[in-house]
Design an enzyme around this catalytic site. Sequence first.
Site, PDB file in Angstrom:
ATOM      1  N   SER A   1       0.950  -0.857   0.046  1.00  0.00           N
ATOM      2  CA  SER A   1      -0.044  -0.041   0.085  1.00  0.00           C
ATOM      3  C   SER A   1       1.389   1.367   0.243  1.00  0.00           C
ATOM      4  O   SER A   1       2.133   0.891  -0.021  1.00  0.00           O
ATOM      5  CB  SER A   1      -1.040  -0.007   1.025  1.00  0.00           C
ATOM      6  OG  SER A   1      -1.485   1.318   1.523  1.00  0.00           O
TER       7      SER A   1
ATOM      8  N   TYR B   1      -1.794  -1.370  10.992  1.00  0.00           N
ATOM      9  CA  TYR B   1      -2.007  -1.599   9.743  1.00  0.00           C
ATOM     10  C   TYR B   1      -1.109  -1.167   8.645  1.00  0.00           C
ATOM     11  O   TYR B   1      -0.052  -2.413   8.208  1.00  0.00           O
ATOM     12  CB  TYR B   1      -3.321  -1.315   9.262  1.00  0.00           C
ATOM     13  CG  TYR B   1      -3.465  -1.582   7.902  1.00  0.00           C
ATOM     14  CD1 TYR B   1      -2.950  -0.008   6.584  1.00  0.00           C
ATOM     15  CD2 TYR B   1      -3.804  -2.142   7.541  1.00  0.00           C
ATOM     16  CE1 TYR B   1      -3.169  -0.354   5.949  1.00  0.00           C
ATOM     17  CE2 TYR B   1      -4.013  -2.721   5.814  1.00  0.00           C
ATOM     18  CZ  TYR B   1      -3.687  -1.837   5.265  1.00  0.00           C
ATOM     19  OH  TYR B   1      -3.483  -1.318   3.487  1.00  0.00           O
TER      20      TYR B   1
ATOM     21  N   LYS C   1       2.581  -3.685   6.629  1.00  0.00           N
ATOM     22  CA  LYS C   1       2.346  -3.393   4.955  1.00  0.00           C
ATOM     23  C   LYS C   1       4.256  -3.693   4.787  1.00  0.00           C
ATOM     24  O   LYS C   1       4.247  -4.266   3.785  1.00  0.00           O
ATOM     25  CB  LYS C   1       2.554  -2.801   4.431  1.00  0.00           C
ATOM     26  CG  LYS C   1       0.191  -2.614   4.061  1.00  0.00           C
ATOM     27  CD  LYS C   1       0.132  -3.658   3.417  1.00  0.00           C
ATOM     28  CE  LYS C   1      -1.583  -4.502   3.525  1.00  0.00           C
ATOM     29  NZ  LYS C   1      -1.674  -6.005   2.691  1.00  0.00           N
TER      30      LYS C   1
END
Length: 339
Positions: free
Chosen positions: A125, A150, A154
Site C-alpha cells: 500500500s 495496519y 505493510k
Amino acid sequence: MKILVTGGLGFIGSHTAVELQQAGFEVVIIDNCSNASESVLDGIEGITGKRPEFVKMDLRDKAAVEDFFSQHPEVDGVIHFAASKAVGESVEKPLLYYENNLGTLVYLLGQLSTRPKAHFIFSSSCTVYGQAEKMPITEDAPVQPAESPYGNTKQVGEEIIRDTCKVTEHLQAIALRYFNPIGAHPSTEIGELPLGVPQNLVPFITQTAAGIRKELSVFGDDYPTPDGTCIRDYIHVVDLARAHVVALQRLLEGKNKANYEVFNIGTGTGSSVLEVIRSFERVSGKPLNYKIVGRRAGDVISAYADTMHANQELGWKAESTLDDAMRSAWDWEKKIRGL
Ligand code: WQD
C-alpha cells in the site's frame, strides 16, 4: 497453471480472480469469510462462466496452510490479499493485525520456499510512504514510520519478503503498492461490500446517494491544496486487478530483474475530495449531500503515484478515468440496493 488467490472473496481479490481467469489461469481461492461472503463466487462465475475452486480456511492455522500446499502441488503462483485492513481498528487491536497480516505471510512464504519455483505477489500500500515529501511519489521515496499498525504490517511485510528472497533464489516476488482502489466491475456482478459504516470516501459517497447515510462528512477543507481538501490517487479496481496479472506474468516468464521488486500502482493523477464529489455528481446526475467538518487524524495531505516504473517495466497503465470509476461505483451501489 493454477494460481492461489488468498482473500479472493474480497474487493480487490475477487476482481483479480476474474482477470486471472480471463487471462487463462485456473484460480483457487482461500478465504476465511471474515470480511466477505462465499456468494462472491457466484459473481465471479457470472462474469467468467468459471467458478474458482474455493477453500474456506484461516491462514492463521499453520497446519491447514501446510495441508493446503501438500494437496495442491500444482499451485506455483500466489497472489496474497488476505489481511485485515481497517486503519482505525488496527490501532485498537494491534496484535490481531500483527498475527493476521504477518503471521500468515510467514506461513505462506515458508511453504513457497520449499517449492522448486515459486511466484508471489504481495498486496502492499502507498500507506508505507506516509506523507511523502515530493509528488508524484516514486518507489524510491523513503518509507516513513507507519502511522498505524495496519500500515506497519505493510512495511514489515515487504521487509519479510525482501529478506526471504535474499536467501531463497527460487522465490520470485513483487510487492504492489496500491494507491486508492475504487469502483466495481462494469458487469455489476462484483464490487465493494464494506461491512458497517464505510471508512473510505467512495463507498460513503455512494451510500449517501442511495439514502443509506444521511450526508457525507468531508474531513477538512483547510489543507494546503488548491481547494483545501486532501488529494489521493483513485484507481479503478479493474485496472488494479489487471496490474496483478501482468506482474504475475512478469515473474512466470522470468522477465523480472531481481527476485524482489516493488511497483506503485495508481493512475498518476491526484484528485481532491471535492473533485471526487464533483465527479460523482457528474456521472450520477445527483447532487451529493455533504458538509465540511474537522480534519481526520492520520490523514496525509496528498498522495499520488509516479507510475513510470510500472508503465515501463510491466507495460501496464491505468485505463479508466475518475468518472469511469465513480460511474461503476454508483452502478454497483444501485444494483445491490435494488435502486
Ligand atoms: C480518502 C480521502 C479522507 C471518508 C485508506 C487507507 C489506505 C488504503 C486506502 C488499504 C481522505 C477523505 C474519507 C469520509 C472524507 N487502504 N474522506 N470523508 O485514507 O486515503 O486510504 O484507504 O490499503 O491504507 O488508509 O482513503 O477513502 O479513507 O480517504 O472526507 O467519510 O477522503 O479524509 O482525504 P485513505 P479514504
